[in-house]
Every structure is written in structure tokens, then in C-alpha cells.
Design a protein around this motif. Structure first.
Motif, PDB file in Angstrom:
ATOM      1  N   THR A  28       0.829  -1.214   0.000  1.00 12.16           N
ATOM      2  CA  THR A  28       0.000   0.000   0.000  1.00 12.16           C
ATOM      3  C   THR A  28       0.863   1.265   0.000  1.00 12.16           C
ATOM      4  N   PHE A  29       0.503   2.189  -0.886  1.00  7.81           N
ATOM      5  CA  PHE A  29       1.159   3.504  -0.934  1.00  7.81           C
ATOM      6  C   PHE A  29       0.068   4.554  -0.806  1.00  7.81           C
ATOM      7  N   GLU A  30      -0.105   5.065   0.418  1.00  6.48           N
ATOM      8  CA  GLU A  30      -1.236   5.972   0.631  1.00  6.48           C
ATOM      9  C   GLU A  30      -1.144   7.241  -0.202  1.00  6.48           C
ATOM     10  N   SER A  31       0.082   7.747  -0.386  1.00  9.85           N
ATOM     11  CA  SER A  31       0.205   9.001  -1.144  1.00  9.85           C
ATOM     12  C   SER A  31      -0.225   8.797  -2.597  1.00  9.85           C
ATOM     13  N   VAL A  32       0.078   7.599  -3.148  1.00 10.59           N
ATOM     14  CA  VAL A  32      -0.355   7.310  -4.530  1.00 10.59           C
ATOM     15  C   VAL A  32      -1.885   7.249  -4.571  1.00 10.59           C
ATOM     16  N   GLU A  33      -2.470   6.618  -3.575  1.00  7.07           N
ATOM     17  CA  GLU A  33      -3.934   6.486  -3.560  1.00  7.07           C
ATOM     18  C   GLU A  33      -4.619   7.859  -3.465  1.00  7.07           C
ATOM     19  N   GLU A  34      -4.021   8.759  -2.676  1.00  9.09           N
ATOM     20  CA  GLU A  34      -4.599  10.118  -2.571  1.00  9.09           C
ATOM     21  C   GLU A  34      -4.595  10.806  -3.923  1.00  9.09           C
ATOM     22  N   MET A  35      -3.486  10.645  -4.653  1.00  9.23           N
ATOM     23  CA  MET A  35      -3.398  11.281  -5.981  1.00  9.23           C
ATOM     24  C   MET A  35      -4.424  10.677  -6.936  1.00  9.23           C
ATOM     25  N   VAL A  36      -4.579   9.352  -6.855  1.00  9.48           N
ATOM     26  CA  VAL A  36      -5.553   8.683  -7.742  1.00  9.48           C
ATOM     27  C   VAL A  36      -6.945   9.264  -7.498  1.00  9.48           C
ATOM     28  N   LYS A  37      -7.324   9.380  -6.225  1.00 10.16           N
ATOM     29  CA  LYS A  37      -8.679   9.876  -5.902  1.00 10.16           C
ATOM     30  C   LYS A  37      -8.902  11.279  -6.455  1.00 10.16           C
ATOM     31  N   LYS A  38      -7.884  12.135  -6.283  1.00  7.29           N
ATOM     32  CA  LYS A  38      -8.025  13.523  -6.759  1.00  7.29           C
ATOM     33  C   LYS A  38      -8.056  13.572  -8.284  1.00  7.29           C
ATOM     34  N   ARG A  39      -7.170  12.766  -8.910  1.00  4.79           N
ATOM     35  CA  ARG A  39      -7.080  12.825 -10.373  1.00  4.79           C
ATOM     36  C   ARG A  39      -8.357  12.314 -11.033  1.00  4.79           C
ATOM     37  N   VAL A  40      -8.934  11.228 -10.494  1.00  2.84           N
ATOM     38  CA  VAL A  40     -10.142  10.708 -11.165  1.00  2.84           C
ATOM     39  C   VAL A  40     -11.309  11.684 -11.009  1.00  2.84           C
ATOM     40  N   ALA A  41     -11.368  12.394  -9.888  1.00  4.29           N
ATOM     41  CA  ALA A  41     -12.443  13.390  -9.742  1.00  4.29           C
ATOM     42  C   ALA A  41     -12.240  14.503 -10.758  1.00  4.29           C
ATOM     43  N   LYS A  42     -10.983  14.918 -10.925  1.00  2.67           N
ATOM     44  CA  LYS A  42     -10.700  15.987 -11.886  1.00  2.67           C
ATOM     45  C   LYS A  42     -11.007  15.530 -13.318  1.00  2.67           C
ATOM     46  N   LYS A  43     -10.623  14.294 -13.633  1.00  2.00           N
ATOM     47  CA  LYS A  43     -10.921  13.775 -14.980  1.00  2.00           C
ATOM     48  C   LYS A  43     -12.428  13.727 -15.210  1.00  2.00           C
ATOM     49  N   ALA A  44     -13.184  13.319 -14.187  1.00  2.00           N
ATOM     50  CA  ALA A  44     -14.647  13.254 -14.356  1.00  2.00           C
ATOM     51  C   ALA A  44     -15.202  14.653 -14.646  1.00  2.00           C
ATOM     52  N   MET A  45     -14.588  15.679 -14.036  1.00  2.00           N
ATOM     53  CA  MET A  45     -15.025  17.065 -14.308  1.00  2.00           C
ATOM     54  C   MET A  45     -14.696  17.456 -15.742  1.00  2.00           C
ATOM     55  N   VAL A  46     -13.469  17.128 -16.166  1.00  2.09           N
ATOM     56  CA  VAL A  46     -13.031  17.557 -17.500  1.00  2.09           C
ATOM     57  C   VAL A  46     -13.760  16.762 -18.588  1.00  2.09           C
ATOM     58  N   PHE A  47     -13.804  15.433 -18.425  1.00  5.51           N
ATOM     59  CA  PHE A  47     -14.414  14.600 -19.486  1.00  5.51           C
ATOM     60  C   PHE A  47     -15.929  14.747 -19.510  1.00  5.51           C
ATOM     61  N   GLY A  48     -16.517  15.040 -18.363  1.00  3.33           N
ATOM     62  CA  GLY A  48     -17.985  14.990 -18.285  1.00  3.33           C
ATOM     63  C   GLY A  48     -18.646  16.353 -18.276  1.00  3.33           C
ATOM     64  N   GLN A  49     -17.887  17.418 -18.615  1.00  8.38           N
ATOM     65  CA  GLN A  49     -18.521  18.737 -18.606  1.00  8.38           C
ATOM     66  C   GLN A  49     -19.290  18.985 -19.907  1.00  8.38           C
ATOM     67  N   GLU A  50     -20.270  19.870 -19.857  1.00  4.71           N
ATOM     68  CA  GLU A  50     -20.975  20.274 -21.076  1.00  4.71           C
ATOM     69  C   GLU A  50     -20.050  21.209 -21.837  1.00  4.71           C
ATOM     70  N   VAL A  51     -19.807  20.917 -23.097  1.00  2.00           N
ATOM     71  CA  VAL A  51     -18.954  21.806 -23.896  1.00  2.00           C
ATOM     72  C   VAL A  51     -19.860  22.545 -24.879  1.00  2.00           C
ATOM     73  N   SER A  52     -19.894  23.871 -24.741  1.00  2.00           N
ATOM     74  CA  SER A  52     -20.706  24.626 -25.701  1.00  2.00           C
ATOM     75  C   SER A  52     -19.892  25.803 -26.212  1.00  2.00           C
ATOM     76  N   LEU A  53     -20.346  26.418 -27.280  1.00  3.05           N
ATOM     77  CA  LEU A  53     -19.600  27.550 -27.841  1.00  3.05           C
ATOM     78  C   LEU A  53     -20.000  28.869 -27.188  1.00  3.05           C
ATOM     79  N   ASP A  54     -21.013  28.814 -26.322  1.00  3.41           N
ATOM     80  CA  ASP A  54     -21.413  30.035 -25.610  1.00  3.41           C
ATOM     81  C   ASP A  54     -20.355  30.381 -24.572  1.00  3.41           C
ATOM     82  N   THR A  55     -20.296  31.650 -24.230  1.00  2.63           N
ATOM     83  CA  THR A  55     -19.325  32.042 -23.207  1.00  2.63           C
ATOM     84  C   THR A  55     -19.807  31.650 -21.810  1.00  2.63           C
ATOM     85  N   ASP A  56     -21.149  31.558 -21.642  1.00  3.25           N
ATOM     86  CA  ASP A  56     -21.653  31.269 -20.296  1.00  3.25           C
ATOM     87  C   ASP A  56     -21.835  29.764 -20.088  1.00  3.25           C
ATOM     88  N   ASP A  57     -20.703  29.019 -20.221  1.00  2.00           N
ATOM     89  CA  ASP A  57     -20.749  27.574 -19.976  1.00  2.00           C
ATOM     90  C   ASP A  57     -21.288  27.294 -18.581  1.00  2.00           C
TER      91      ASP A  57
END
Ligand SMILES: C=C(O[C@@H]1C=C(C(=O)O)C=C[C@H]1O)C(=O)O
Length: 259
Positions: free
Chosen positions: A193-222
Motif C-alpha cells: 500500500t502507498f497511501e500518497s499514490v492512492e490520494e493522488m488517484v482519488k483527486k485525479r479521477v475526480a478531476k478527470k470526471a469534471m473535465v471529461f464529463g462537462q458540457e462543452v458549448s460555444l457560448d461564453t456562459d458555460d
């Protein structure tokens, strides 16, 4: 590729760093598959055994779909690579393709480590209700197809623990051997077990879910905060199920490493 070519490829590829890179890339596959499944509501008929009637088969449409798709995949050779594990290994058909000289990096007995039954249960009982909205749109076959994509991405990621365990063992056999000889699961779990690696994994997957799962539109008021899969659910998926199950695979692998 000849056996010699594939082994030298492996010499370069097989480090803890490269395996972790692969796990990071696999996060993309897991998250995209969840986003695809979240397009459909729960569609509970997909999981209701009484919804379909196939002579000699008592399972749900989801199970029917997975078993039959695995037959095709098995014939195409999918389960001959040590990176893939079927959900229904009992009924697999032989491949129609010639054997490929996959490098033999894992202990041979590790072929029998398959925790897909647990992955199946966690996916349908715990995760699905968190990612699919209540409701029914009748798209049961497409729903089953996207469930299978999620299950396969999760299974591949979790069983990758076999490779991670092998490289951890090779890097410091002197640390692992006593715990393996005494078959001490607790000690093995602590070592790998490497707790520091696990912490990074948790943060990174949340960030990826935000980036991959956001609505992308051409309007400025996303619209912010309107994600296709809730990032905190993805982080929780990794914390509560994906990483613990990967560690179970690692422990199971190490327990038989000296056999
Ligand atoms: C997979 C590893 O082993 C463990 C499990 C992890 C995971 O599933 O992501 C992360 C860190 C370790 O605690 C690793 O060390 O990379």
C-alpha cells in the motif's frame, strides 16, 4: 512479434512507473465508460430475470448479453492475454486465432485469480444506482452493452494488480518473501500500500470526471457543475471499490508467488 521481441519489449515496459502510467490511462477508459452508461436511465428490465425467456437460461438480459459477447471475444482470443479476465470463465469457447507469444511475466497460477464475481456485484448493487438516473427508456440492449463496457474497463484495471504485485515483488523480494512464506495477508497489504499514490488517484479521477464529463458549448456562459457523472461518485468508486479490489488482487497474487 516473436517471443524474443515481446520479451525485450517487456523488459522496457515492466516497471512500477510504466504500470502506474497504464493505470492512469485506464482511468480514462473507466470514466468514459461510466459517462456512456449514464446516458441511459436505470432501465431495470435489463436486470430482471423474469423479463426475458431463453430456454435453458435463467439469467437477466445483462447476463445474457455479457455471456454471449464473451463467447465472441473468447473466440477472437481476448482471454488469451494475461491482461483480460472473463466474467464467465466456465463456458468459454476456444479461440479461432493462432496463439500469440505473450511474455510470461506472471506466475502461472495467477491465471486462476479472477475476482470478476465481486466486481459484478459491486457494479450492479453499489455503483449503478449512483450513476444512472431512475427511469426507463426501453433501450435495454444498449444499456447492457454499456454495462459490459464498464465491467470490462473495471475488470482490466483491477486485475492489473497482478502485474503491479509482480513488479513490486521483483523490486524487493527480501521484503515480501517472509510475509508470503507465512501467508500473512495483513503484512502483504501493508507492504504493497502507498497511501500518497492512492490520494493522488482519488483527486485525479475526480478531476478527470469534471473535465471529461462537462458540457462543452460555444457560448461564453458555460454551465459549470453540470457533469455527466458526478466527480465525487467517481472518486468514491476508486476509494471504496477499485483500489481495495486491486489490492485484493495484489495480495492474492503474492500469496501464490512462491508456489
Ligand atoms: C496499484 C498500486 O498499489 C496500491 C493500489 C493502488 C491503486 O489501486 O491505485 C494505489 C497505490 C497502492 O496503495 C500502486 O502502488 O500503484
Amino acid at each position: 512479434m516473436t517471443k524474443a521481441d515481446s520479451s525485450s519489449y517487456l523488459e522496457n515496459a515492466f516497471t512500477l512507473e510504466s504500470l502506474r502510467d497504464s493505470l492512469i490511462r485506464q482511468e480514462d477508459s473507466v470514466i468514459f465508460s461510466l459517462i456512456e452508461r449514464a446516458k441511459f436511465p436505470v432501465n431495470s428490465n435489463t436486470y430482471d430475470k423474469s423479463y426475458i425467456s431463453v430456454p435453458g437460461f435463467g439469467g437477466s438480459l445483462a447476463e445474457f448479453f455479457v455471456r454471449n459477447t464473451e463467447d465472441v471475444h473468447a473466440k477472437a482470443g481476448r482471454y488469451k492475454t494475461p491482461e483480460e479476465n472473463p466474467f464467465f470463465p466456465e463456458h468459454l469457447l476456444p479461440p479461432v486465432v493462432p496463439p500469440f507469444p505473450y511474455p510470461e511475466v506472471l506466475h502461472p497460477a495467477s491465471a486462476f485469480i479472477n475476482i470478476n464475481k465481486s466486481i459484478w456485484k459491486v457494479y450492479f448493487d453499489e455503483l449503478l444506482p449512483l450513476i444512472a438516473a431512475p427511469g426507463d427508456d426501453g433501450n435495454y440492449a444498449s444499456t447492457a452493452a454499456s454495462d459490459l463496457a464498464c465491467l470490462q474497463a473495471l475488470s482490466r484495471r483491477i486485475h492489473y494488480g497482478k502485474f503491479v504485485a509482480e513488479v513490486k515483488f521483483r523490486e524487493s523480494p527480501q521484503d515480501y518473501e517472509p510475509a508470503i512464506r507465512s501467508q500473512d495477508r495483513e503484512a502483504l497489504l501493508k507492504l504493497l500500500t502507498f497511501e500518497s499514490v492512492e490520494e493522488m488517484v482519488k483527486k485525479r479521477v475526480a478531476k478527470k470526471a469534471m473535465v471529461f464529463g462537462q458540457e462543452v458549448s460555444l457560448d461564453t456562459d458555460d454551465k459549470e457543475g453540470n457533469y455527466k457523472v458526478n466527480p465525487s461518485v467517481v472518486s468514491r468508486l476508486y476509494e471504496e471499490w477499485v483500489m481495495p479490489l486491486t489490492k485484493i488482487v495484489q495480495v492474492e497474487y503474492l500469496l501464490l508467488r512462491l508456489d
